[in-house]
Enzyme design. Structure first.
Site, PDB file in Angstrom:
ATOM      1  N   CYS A   1     -31.068  -9.185  28.711  1.00 60.98           N
ATOM      2  CA  CYS A   1     -31.957 -10.341  28.832  1.00 60.98           C
ATOM      3  C   CYS A   1     -32.318 -10.554  30.308  1.00 60.98           C
ATOM      4  O   CYS A   1     -32.019 -11.594  30.889  1.00 60.98           O
ATOM      5  CB  CYS A   1     -31.325 -11.587  28.221  1.00 60.98           C
ATOM      6  SG  CYS A   1     -29.697 -12.016  28.875  1.00 60.98           S
TER       7      CYS A   1
ATOM      8  N   CYS B   1     -20.129  -5.435  22.968  1.00 59.68           N
ATOM      9  CA  CYS B   1     -20.395  -6.678  23.705  1.00 59.68           C
ATOM     10  C   CYS B   1     -21.020  -7.710  22.777  1.00 59.68           C
ATOM     11  O   CYS B   1     -22.044  -8.317  23.085  1.00 59.68           O
ATOM     12  CB  CYS B   1     -21.292  -6.419  24.910  1.00 59.68           C
ATOM     13  SG  CYS B   1     -20.614  -5.266  26.107  1.00 59.68           S
ATOM     14  N   ALA B   2     -20.396  -7.912  21.619  1.00 59.61           N
ATOM     15  CA  ALA B   2     -20.965  -8.782  20.589  1.00 59.61           C
ATOM     16  C   ALA B   2     -21.010 -10.245  21.005  1.00 59.61           C
ATOM     17  O   ALA B   2     -21.859 -11.003  20.533  1.00 59.61           O
ATOM     18  CB  ALA B   2     -20.148  -8.641  19.302  1.00 59.61           C
TER      19      ALA B   2
ATOM     20  N   GLY C   1     -24.660 -13.376  18.208  1.00 56.40           N
ATOM     21  CA  GLY C   1     -26.059 -13.655  17.901  1.00 56.40           C
ATOM     22  C   GLY C   1     -26.689 -12.521  17.107  1.00 56.40           C
ATOM     23  O   GLY C   1     -27.337 -12.730  16.077  1.00 56.40           O
TER      24      GLY C   1
ATOM     25  N   ASP D   1     -15.725  -7.187  21.604  1.00 57.38           N
ATOM     26  CA  ASP D   1     -15.908  -7.935  22.847  1.00 57.38           C
ATOM     27  C   ASP D   1     -14.522  -8.183  23.423  1.00 57.38           C
ATOM     28  O   ASP D   1     -13.550  -8.326  22.674  1.00 57.38           O
ATOM     29  CB  ASP D   1     -16.639  -9.255  22.605  1.00 57.38           C
ATOM     30  CG  ASP D   1     -17.265  -9.807  23.874  1.00 57.38           C
ATOM     31  OD1 ASP D   1     -18.490  -9.647  24.066  1.00 57.38           O
ATOM     32  OD2 ASP D   1     -16.530 -10.404  24.701  1.00 57.38           O
TER      33      ASP D   1
END
Length: 256
Positions: free
Chosen positions: A213, A93-94, A98, A117
């Site tokens: 996050c 899931c690049a 970032g 991804d």
């Protein structure tokens, strides 16, 4: 969560030092202040808060690859991953990349990194960032991790999973009006599937770093506890970051 988020940069350790970048930016009228967020020996040794910059893309030092934009909480993820030269690394899931370049920098650009991804557009941006920072060790794969075959096994896997994003509300305040309570359970189902998919590609003795996050238990600690129970892996690091020092991240390192 209600105050605007600061602009945080990560100095490219392969092209400059944090101290040198502070001086370089000061000459351009930008105030750069070191940001320190830590868990154990891992800390944000290249993080800087930038004030008075404006659009990063118009900065010559940004264009020259001396630094890139990345929140200090996100920087801590790669620090906990602690990549080393020669390791085979998967950044699952690049996204726009970032964390991928950060992993490459920490490994002295001497570890083959597969950035995976399913969104080819995001991976294109990842490639642009890698090129700007001078990191040819990154290889991009536009694949669905739930069904793709990638060249493994990997010594290190980093999974920054899709989540509700509640930890970055100060950057995306509109999410407060879009998200509903039931979205947490819905979003928590995908990381479970992704963790089960990537852990199969982990080499004996390898490490997996998981991050989101957000601050919900269903997307964070409950995912890691359940994975440890299913696989017998050891949880060696578990940490949260919070504003104002960083966005609200949950991260954990598990070892096989």
């Amino acid at each position: 969560f209600c105050e605007p988020a600061p602009l945080v940069a990560r100095a490219n350790r392969l092209r400059t030092s944090r101290a040198a970048l502070v001086e370089h930016l000061a000459a351009a009228g930008v105030t750069a202040t070191p940001v320190e967020v830590a868990v154990g020996a891992a800390h944000t040794d290249m993080a800087l808060r930038l004030d008075g910059l404006g659009d990063p893309a118009r900065s010559p030092s940004f264009a020259a690859g001396l630094w890139t934009v990345q929140d200090s909480g996100a920087q801590l993820v790669a620090q906990v991953a602690a990549p080393r030269a020669g390791q085979r690394i998967l950044d699952a899931c690049a996204g726009v990349g970032g964390k991928t370049p950060h992993l490459a920098e920490l490994a002295d650009d001497a570890a083959p990194i597969d950035a995976a991804d399913q969104n080819a557009t995001k991976l294109g941006l990842c490639g642009e960032t890698a090129s700007r920072l001078g990191l040819p060790s990154i290889r991009r794969h536009a694949v669905d991790l739930l069904g793709a075959e990638l060249p493994g096994p990997y010594d290190l896997i980093v999974l920054d999973a899709p989540c509700t994003g509640l930890g970055v509300l100060r950057r995306h305040p509109d999410a407060k009006w879009r998200l509903k309570r039931e979205d947490v359970a819905r979003m928590a189902a995908l990381p479970t599937q992704l963790l089960d998919a990537v852990v199969k590609r982990l080499a004996p003795g390898g490490a997996l770093v998981y991050s989101v996050c957000t601050f919900t238990r269903a997307e964070g600690p409950e995912q890691v506890a359940a994975l440890a129970q299913r696989t017998g892996m050891r949880v060696v690091v578990e940490h949260r970051t919070w504003p104002p020092d960083a966005d609200a991240f949950y991260l954990a390192r598990l070892e096989r």
